[in-house]
Design a protein around this motif. Sequence first.
Motif, PDB file in Angstrom:
ATOM      1  N   LEU B  57      20.237 -38.324  59.337  1.00  0.00           N
ATOM      2  CA  LEU B  57      19.970 -37.596  57.997  1.00  0.00           C
ATOM      3  C   LEU B  57      20.703 -36.279  57.730  1.00  0.00           C
ATOM      4  N   ALA B  58      20.605 -35.208  59.163  1.00  0.00           N
ATOM      5  CA  ALA B  58      21.297 -34.171  58.939  1.00  0.00           C
ATOM      6  C   ALA B  58      22.513 -34.338  58.957  1.00  0.00           C
ATOM      7  N   VAL B  59      23.407 -35.233  59.887  1.00  0.00           N
ATOM      8  CA  VAL B  59      24.613 -35.377  59.699  1.00  0.00           C
ATOM      9  C   VAL B  59      25.208 -35.920  58.395  1.00  0.00           C
ATOM     10  N   GLY B  60      24.323 -36.704  57.738  1.00  0.00           N
ATOM     11  CA  GLY B  60      24.728 -37.142  56.306  1.00  0.00           C
ATOM     12  C   GLY B  60      24.534 -36.218  55.315  1.00  0.00           C
ATOM     13  N   GLY B  61      24.124 -34.757  55.772  1.00  0.00           N
ATOM     14  CA  GLY B  61      23.737 -33.619  54.977  1.00  0.00           C
ATOM     15  C   GLY B  61      22.612 -33.653  53.954  1.00  0.00           C
ATOM     16  N   LEU B  62      21.520 -34.626  54.335  1.00  0.00           N
ATOM     17  CA  LEU B  62      20.424 -34.579  53.629  1.00  0.00           C
ATOM     18  C   LEU B  62      19.293 -33.705  54.338  1.00  0.00           C
ATOM     19  N   ASP B  63      18.392 -33.266  53.343  1.00  0.00           N
ATOM     20  CA  ASP B  63      17.320 -32.516  53.696  1.00  0.00           C
ATOM     21  C   ASP B  63      16.079 -33.365  53.577  1.00  0.00           C
ATOM     22  N   VAL B  64      15.400 -33.340  54.767  1.00  0.00           N
ATOM     23  CA  VAL B  64      13.979 -33.890  54.573  1.00  0.00           C
ATOM     24  C   VAL B  64      13.000 -33.072  54.172  1.00  0.00           C
ATOM     25  N   VAL B  65      12.519 -33.501  52.874  1.00  0.00           N
ATOM     26  CA  VAL B  65      11.613 -32.729  52.126  1.00  0.00           C
ATOM     27  C   VAL B  65      10.312 -33.218  52.370  1.00  0.00           C
ATOM     28  N   GLY B  66      10.081 -34.362  52.881  1.00  0.00           N
ATOM     29  CA  GLY B  66       8.215 -34.757  53.004  1.00  0.00           C
ATOM     30  C   GLY B  66       8.387 -36.128  54.042  1.00  0.00           C
ATOM     31  N   THR B  67       7.286 -36.434  54.259  1.00  0.00           N
ATOM     32  CA  THR B  67       6.864 -37.602  55.073  1.00  0.00           C
ATOM     33  C   THR B  67       5.848 -38.163  54.732  1.00  0.00           C
ATOM     34  N   PHE B  68       5.622 -39.448  54.608  1.00  0.00           N
ATOM     35  CA  PHE B  68       4.463 -40.036  54.349  1.00  0.00           C
ATOM     36  C   PHE B  68       4.114 -41.031  55.431  1.00  0.00           C
ATOM     37  N   ASP B  69       3.005 -40.918  56.261  1.00  0.00           N
ATOM     38  CA  ASP B  69       2.764 -41.861  57.438  1.00  0.00           C
ATOM     39  C   ASP B  69       1.556 -42.477  57.429  1.00  0.00           C
ATOM     40  N   ASP B  70       0.931 -42.590  56.139  1.00  0.00           N
ATOM     41  CA  ASP B  70      -0.384 -42.994  56.321  1.00  0.00           C
ATOM     42  C   ASP B  70      -0.548 -44.402  55.786  1.00  0.00           C
ATOM     43  N   ILE B  71       0.065 -45.126  56.515  1.00  0.00           N
ATOM     44  CA  ILE B  71       0.175 -46.575  56.146  1.00  0.00           C
ATOM     45  C   ILE B  71      -0.441 -47.491  57.154  1.00  0.00           C
ATOM     46  N   PRO B  72      -1.398 -48.159  56.806  1.00  0.00           N
ATOM     47  CA  PRO B  72      -2.026 -49.281  57.663  1.00  0.00           C
ATOM     48  C   PRO B  72      -1.012 -50.414  57.849  1.00  0.00           C
ATOM     49  N   PRO B  73      -1.499 -51.524  58.754  1.00  0.00           N
ATOM     50  CA  PRO B  73      -0.789 -52.667  58.986  1.00  0.00           C
ATOM     51  C   PRO B  73      -0.478 -53.502  57.853  1.00  0.00           C
ATOM     52  N   ASN B  74      -1.745 -53.874  56.896  1.00  0.00           N
ATOM     53  CA  ASN B  74      -1.820 -54.596  55.858  1.00  0.00           C
ATOM     54  C   ASN B  74      -1.721 -53.909  54.404  1.00  0.00           C
ATOM     55  N   SER B  75      -0.770 -53.195  54.134  1.00  0.00           N
ATOM     56  CA  SER B  75      -0.579 -51.930  53.210  1.00  0.00           C
ATOM     57  C   SER B  75      -1.034 -52.574  51.889  1.00  0.00           C
ATOM     58  N   GLY B  76      -1.631 -51.630  51.035  1.00  0.00           N
ATOM     59  CA  GLY B  76      -2.175 -52.099  49.616  1.00  0.00           C
ATOM     60  C   GLY B  76      -1.777 -51.331  48.549  1.00  0.00           C
ATOM     61  N   PHE B  77      -2.150 -51.644  47.413  1.00  0.00           N
ATOM     62  CA  PHE B  77      -1.555 -50.972  46.179  1.00  0.00           C
ATOM     63  C   PHE B  77      -1.984 -49.571  46.192  1.00  0.00           C
ATOM     64  N   GLY B  78      -3.303 -49.171  46.886  1.00  0.00           N
ATOM     65  CA  GLY B  78      -3.774 -47.894  46.897  1.00  0.00           C
ATOM     66  C   GLY B  78      -2.644 -47.015  47.635  1.00  0.00           C
ATOM     67  N   VAL B  79      -2.397 -47.666  48.610  1.00  0.00           N
ATOM     68  CA  VAL B  79      -1.301 -46.840  49.537  1.00  0.00           C
ATOM     69  C   VAL B  79      -0.344 -46.684  49.132  1.00  0.00           C
ATOM     70  N   VAL B  80       0.264 -47.367  48.135  1.00  0.00           N
ATOM     71  CA  VAL B  80       1.599 -47.373  47.677  1.00  0.00           C
ATOM     72  C   VAL B  80       1.542 -46.147  46.733  1.00  0.00           C
ATOM     73  N   MET B  81       0.360 -46.040  45.806  1.00  0.00           N
ATOM     74  CA  MET B  81       0.454 -45.108  44.774  1.00  0.00           C
ATOM     75  C   MET B  81       0.023 -43.608  45.465  1.00  0.00           C
ATOM     76  N   GLN B  82      -0.410 -43.738  46.566  1.00  0.00           N
ATOM     77  CA  GLN B  82      -0.597 -42.337  47.441  1.00  0.00           C
ATOM     78  C   GLN B  82       0.641 -42.031  47.994  1.00  0.00           C
ATOM     79  N   GLY B  83       1.662 -42.982  48.286  1.00  0.00           N
ATOM     80  CA  GLY B  83       2.991 -42.667  48.656  1.00  0.00           C
ATOM     81  C   GLY B  83       3.861 -42.026  47.716  1.00  0.00           C
ATOM     82  N   VAL B  84       3.684 -42.686  46.385  1.00  0.00           N
ATOM     83  CA  VAL B  84       4.401 -42.391  45.031  1.00  0.00           C
ATOM     84  C   VAL B  84       4.163 -40.821  44.844  1.00  0.00           C
ATOM     85  N   GLU B  85       2.687 -40.412  44.810  1.00  0.00           N
ATOM     86  CA  GLU B  85       2.308 -39.064  44.735  1.00  0.00           C
ATOM     87  C   GLU B  85       3.150 -38.037  45.811  1.00  0.00           C
ATOM     88  N   ALA B  86       2.786 -38.406  46.938  1.00  0.00           N
ATOM     89  CA  ALA B  86       3.545 -37.605  48.133  1.00  0.00           C
ATOM     90  C   ALA B  86       4.716 -37.425  47.925  1.00  0.00           C
TER      91      ALA B  86
END
Lengths: 141, 385
Positions: B57-86
């Motif tokens: 990403l650095a070589v490509g000139g992109l800044d990493v502005v955030g990370t969302f890593d709170d994802i369980p094995p069988n992800s759900g709609f609620g997790v998706v919406m948390q990721g959207v917020e983040a």
Amino acid sequence: MAFFKDAAELYECIGGFFKEAAKDPDMGPKIRESKLIITFEYSAPDSRITVDAKNPAAPGDFFTIITGPTDLTPDVRMSMSADIAHRFWFGKVNLVQALAKGEMKAQGPIPSILKLLPAIKPAYELYPEYLKKIGKADKLI
Amino acid sequence: MLPEYFDFYCRTRIVAGPGLAAGFGNELGRLGGSRAFIVTDRVVRDLGLLDPVVRSLAVGGLDVVGTFDDIPPNSGFGVVMQGVEACRTAGGDILIAIGGGSVLDTAKGMNIVLCLGGDIADYQGFGLINEPLRPLVAVPTTAGTGSEVTAYAVIRDDATRSKQSLVSPYLAADLAVLDPELTLGLPPALTASTGMDALTHAVEAYLSTNSKPISDGLALHACRIIARWLPAAVSSGDDLEARYQMLTASCVAGMAFSAAMVGCVHALAHALGGLFHVPHGLANALLLAGGMEYNLPAVEERLADLAAAFGVGPTGERSRDAAAAIRFVRELVARVGLPSCLREAGVPEDGLEEAAETACIDAAIYTNPREATPEELLEVLRKAF
Ligand SMILES: [Fe+2]
């Protein structure tokens, strides 16, 4: 040329058929069981029919049919041209293909839509019969 | 019979090679976006698999502005919406998904809501997403789902305890980076179950009522690769060639089933995942042979083709080939050391009926070669129990 010349003719054919289905002892209970409100939005001619299997129906009916606008909020919305709809009720539309081609769109929980497909199978034979009965044999395909 | 119509679509640019996770920076410029938001899970992060990607990403000139890593094995709609917020809070404008199927599908779900607004549940259906979304880069760390190239995101609706499929050609990633080095650390059981998921994609795509010439070629080739390389990837996890072959096969099978769709094995696996959290690949592994057997009366010819792809045919007799293909799958599951029945996978016996009912209205069932009833699917489950 389109099958239906205007919304009134579509309501007479498809709408009238749905109203018959609402009394059908075979299909009626299964559709009622879904407890869904399904709106069909048609184009060419612009029209809409809502199947209300959620609220109480008139005596003798398993569900209510509303042609034209309504304040009900549907659980499932299906949009397609009136011609595709007409062909669908003859059992002549391959759903997977129609969806892939963008001829049909569906909004809502897919499982509840799929659950209804076996229930409505008798319609493919009853729709042509109904058209003949109301003097619309020219619509047969 | 001459088919009336078929379509095939794959929008993803795929780049593959050992070490490529650290070396795809020059691919990023054409995608648009400068503020990278990483979607991953804790396991991937703790294994240090993000590091090479961040270098790219650095070589490509992109800044990493955030990370969302709170994802369980069988992800759900609620997790998706948390990721959207983040992602909204961080102001990300390009999504970088690094992980297995659950991570990739969560990122796809997030992408829908980030672009089109509303709630993820609003997008259940067909034909609802008809425009390109934000750029999405998918870096799979398991060789199974093929989600990097598929038009689907399978996400759990926590309210109904069911797996829901979101569908659009625009869900497939813009760029898929296949680096087998990222999969070297996968433990044998996970290698086996995810590999069996890929095999199930290939087999069900080939047997699907929506199969087509292009997906057929992809499906058969994926079957060939997986039959040849899955045992080595499981028994010698550090065999880079086996890892490379499995990651490639998973992607090829993904293209196949994205176009052809799947069948009763996936319908049942979705049900078991939604109801009892059975890992997707394991559920497929335990049901694939039984599903093939159930479909045998409708697709004997096609099953016989699979025997050749698996290297156990042709014998000159089609029915014998079809049986050999089913036997091969059964033996493969045992060979890669997976549990032998659903009971061992933690499925309660009194839950089989509900699973069969749920599978009967899963989107995957619609393209199964036999029109399945709940009673028939219950029988498939019982035999695998
Ligand atoms: Fe799968």
